[in-house]
Design an enzyme around this catalytic site. Structure first.
Site, PDB file in Angstrom:
ATOM      1  N   HIS A  36      45.997  29.938  20.295  1.00  0.00           N
ATOM      2  CA  HIS A  36      46.525  28.578  20.726  1.00  0.00           C
ATOM      3  C   HIS A  36      45.517  27.689  20.232  1.00  0.00           C
ATOM      4  O   HIS A  36      44.256  27.867  20.028  1.00  0.00           O
ATOM      5  CB  HIS A  36      46.407  28.752  22.328  1.00  0.00           C
ATOM      6  N   GLN A  49      47.422  32.952  29.675  1.00  0.00           N
ATOM      7  CA  GLN A  49      48.639  33.641  29.735  1.00  0.00           C
ATOM      8  C   GLN A  49      48.365  35.026  30.277  1.00  0.00           C
ATOM      9  O   GLN A  49      49.443  35.706  30.656  1.00  0.00           O
ATOM     10  CB  GLN A  49      49.298  33.854  28.274  1.00  0.00           C
ATOM     11  N   CYS A  82      52.147  25.437  19.928  1.00  0.00           N
ATOM     12  CA  CYS A  82      50.525  24.974  19.607  1.00  0.00           C
ATOM     13  C   CYS A  82      49.866  26.077  19.028  1.00  0.00           C
ATOM     14  O   CYS A  82      48.721  26.264  19.279  1.00  0.00           O
ATOM     15  CB  CYS A  82      50.031  24.612  21.224  1.00  0.00           C
TER      16      CYS A  82
END
Lengths: 153, 416
Positions: B122, B202, B365
């Site tokens: 990310h 995540q 992103c």
């Protein structure tokens, strides 16, 4: 509340047609003006090339792009409308279309008639996040017209 | 397993309609929905004991401080940190990574040193390291993915040189769902004595995480992806690392003693928490981990594996849809990024929204991954959480078929 009819407003047949069969694609080999626009939010990209005639007006237009139907259809319709316009007229068209998208009053002396197929993009107004998509080619045009070559004429 | 319909009843937003259709919320990798228990914890704080922490002797301040520090302890237990002192409250994962990059790492990475990340980071775990490398004259090395979109462990190991000071990798990709073998990667990094930061934004919401077992120096995660409010997150760090780290922000709360000439720093972890903290949302995060712990993270994971298996099966019915990410569910979280040739994700997302189906469209992103590696300007992404159902996956497929028809791409079923 949004339903399929709103979607049909957004994706008018003219828009889908320009999206599927974009006009004036391919960059000019000898452009007088060139600019690239990018929207990082959705990854839409438009590269615009313009060749000016002896009178300083837009003689030929070519664009390349990738992105959603709204941005690409807006670019395709824009290229059709630019042909034969003087730099000043191109500026005016840009201002008129932006006013339409912003739901603002059109610049003095201008009417929606000048916008031709662009009026098909009016449905985009109801989807605020998509207005940026419709305006990307026009921001690119603004950049192109801001180049020194555009003063000629 | 838990009772799915009882769980869904805890999430008020799941009963709302969007554009005349029941909401199908499949954008959980962006942020999760919040259960009533979390919302009530916020309301209770503001209605019953709103007060600043670590300050007054009055009852409200004592109650607020207790609940605020209790929340830190809950989160520490949730990730099996040795103690609550290992957790620094921050706004989100991005701030956690920047805190590590701009304090600890900035002092230790110099010219000629190497920082290793992976291809699927990310932006929040790429840009801080890229910029640090530029400022310090260090080199940023990018570990590749294999053909199945798993991390190429051999490539990762090859990049670990004696000059490698730091390794920063995602535990689960927000685009591909790829789960990295974090423990193995930490072991590899240790062999060259590199420090390790894990972007667990995540993974902490979806997997059972034991930070002591992982043995990384830093683990960063956000509350809002795991049922907690926005604006609260954590940086976990090992004791030795925290003790060496210099404060990033100076001010109240982070000091022990102050004169006009100098100041001494407060105990860990408060020396990294200058100013009045985000008290309410920290307490909300405590309520969120209570909720997750009660369900059991093994159950959450099992539910998401089954749902992802089901979704991948349904996606396979559509010939024109390209699905990214590992096929092996041991290496995949509940994320399905996909692309339809000639149909822009933004247009797709718009039609899905008209059907009440919320997915994410764009570069997520992770621009370099999406554009250079997947070779598309953007993807559509459905991401699941503990409250999603197979019926919602069916609703997604129905909306997807509708979008294909709408844009003149009649869905063709794969021949059996």
């Amino acid at each position: 509340m949004m339903g399929t009819s709103d979607l049909d407003d957004l994706y008018a047949e003219i828009i889908l047609d320009h999206y599927r069969n974009p006009r004036n694609t391919g960059l000019l080999a000898d452009p007088d003006l060139q600019a690239e626009g990018f929207n990082p939010f959705c990854g839409d990209r438009v590269v615009l090339t313009l060749a000016l005639g002896a009178d300083g007006g837009v003689e030929r237009v070519g664009f390349e792009g990738e992105g959603c139907s709204i941005s690409q259809a807006s670019a395709s319709i824009m290229t059709e409308l630019l042909k034969g316009k003087s730099v000043q007229e191109a500026h005016a068209l840009n201002a008129t279309f932006r006013a339409l998208m912003a739901d603002a009053e059109l610049p003095h002396g201008h009417t929606p008639d000048e916008l031709g197929e662009l009026t098909a993009l009016e449905g985009v107004k109801r989807f605020p996040v998509r207005i940026k998509c419709a305006l990307l080619p026009w921001a690119t045009l603004q950049d192109a017209l801001a180049q020194p070559g555009a003063v000629r004429g | 397993m838990y009772d799915l319909s009882a769980v869904r009843a805890d999430f008020p937003v799941l009963s709302r309609q969007v554009n005349g259709k029941p909401l199908v919320y499949l954008d959980n990798a962006a942020t999760s929905q919040k259960p009533r228990q979390v919302i009530e914890a916020l309301v209770e704080y503001y209605e019953r004991y709103n007060s600043n922490v670590h300050r007054g002797v009055h009852t409200l301040s004592v109650e607020a401080t207790d609940r605020y520090e209790e929340a830190r302890e809950k989160v520490a237990r949730f990730i099996n940190a040795p103690s609550a002192e290992h957790l620094v409250w921050v706004r989100n994962t991005t701030e956690a990574i920047n805190l590590a990059a701009k304090t600890w790492a900035a002092e230790r990475v110099g010219p000629g040193d190497r920082i290793v990340v992976t291809e699927m980071e990310h932006h929040s775990n790429l840009v801080p390291w890229q910029q640090l490398a530029k400022q310090r004259g260090a080199e940023l090395a990018i570990a590749a993915l294999d053909a199945d979109h798993k991390l190429d462990e051999a490539d990762f190991e090859r990049l670990l040189t004696p000059s490698t000071r730091l390794v920063a990798f995602t535990h689960m990709s927000n685009v591909l769902g790829t789960i990295t073998p974090a423990k193995r990667l930490v072991e590899m990094a240790r062999r060259v004595e590199a420090a390790v930061l894990i972007d667990a934004a995540q993974s902490v919401p979806h997997l059972s995480i034991d930070v002591q077992d992982l043995d990384a120096d830093f683990v960063a995660f956000s509350g809002h992806k795991m049922l907690a409010p926005t604006g609260i997150g954590c940086l976990y760090a090992r004791s030795e690392v925290l003790e060496q780290m210099q404060p990033f922000l100076h001010g109240g709360e982070m000091v022990l003693e102050v004169t006009y000439e100098d100041a001494s720093w407060n105990h860990l972890p408060m020396r990294f928490e200058a100013g009045t903290p985000n008290i309410a949302d920290a307490i909300g995060m405590g309520a969120a981990v209570d909720y997750l712990a009660a369900l059991g993270m093994e159950n959450v994971r099992r539910h998401e594996v089954e749902l992802t298996r089901y979704a991948l099966g349904r996606f396979a019915e559509l010939e024109e849809v390209i699905v990214y990410g590992p096929a092996d569910l041991d290496y995949r979280g509940g994320v399905v990024s996909f692309h339809v040739e000639g149909l822009h994700p933004h247009d797709l997302g718009q039609v899905l929204d008209a059907e009440g189906v919320a997915i994410r469209t764009g570069h997520h992103c992770a621009m370099p991954l999406v554009r250079s590696r997947l070779n598309v300007p953007a993807t559509a992404r459905a991401s699941f959480y503990l409250y999603n159902t197979e019926e919602e996956v069916d609703a997604l497929m129905e909306a997807l078929n509708k979008a294909l028809r709408y844009f003149g791409r009649a869905p063709r079923s794969r021949p059996a």
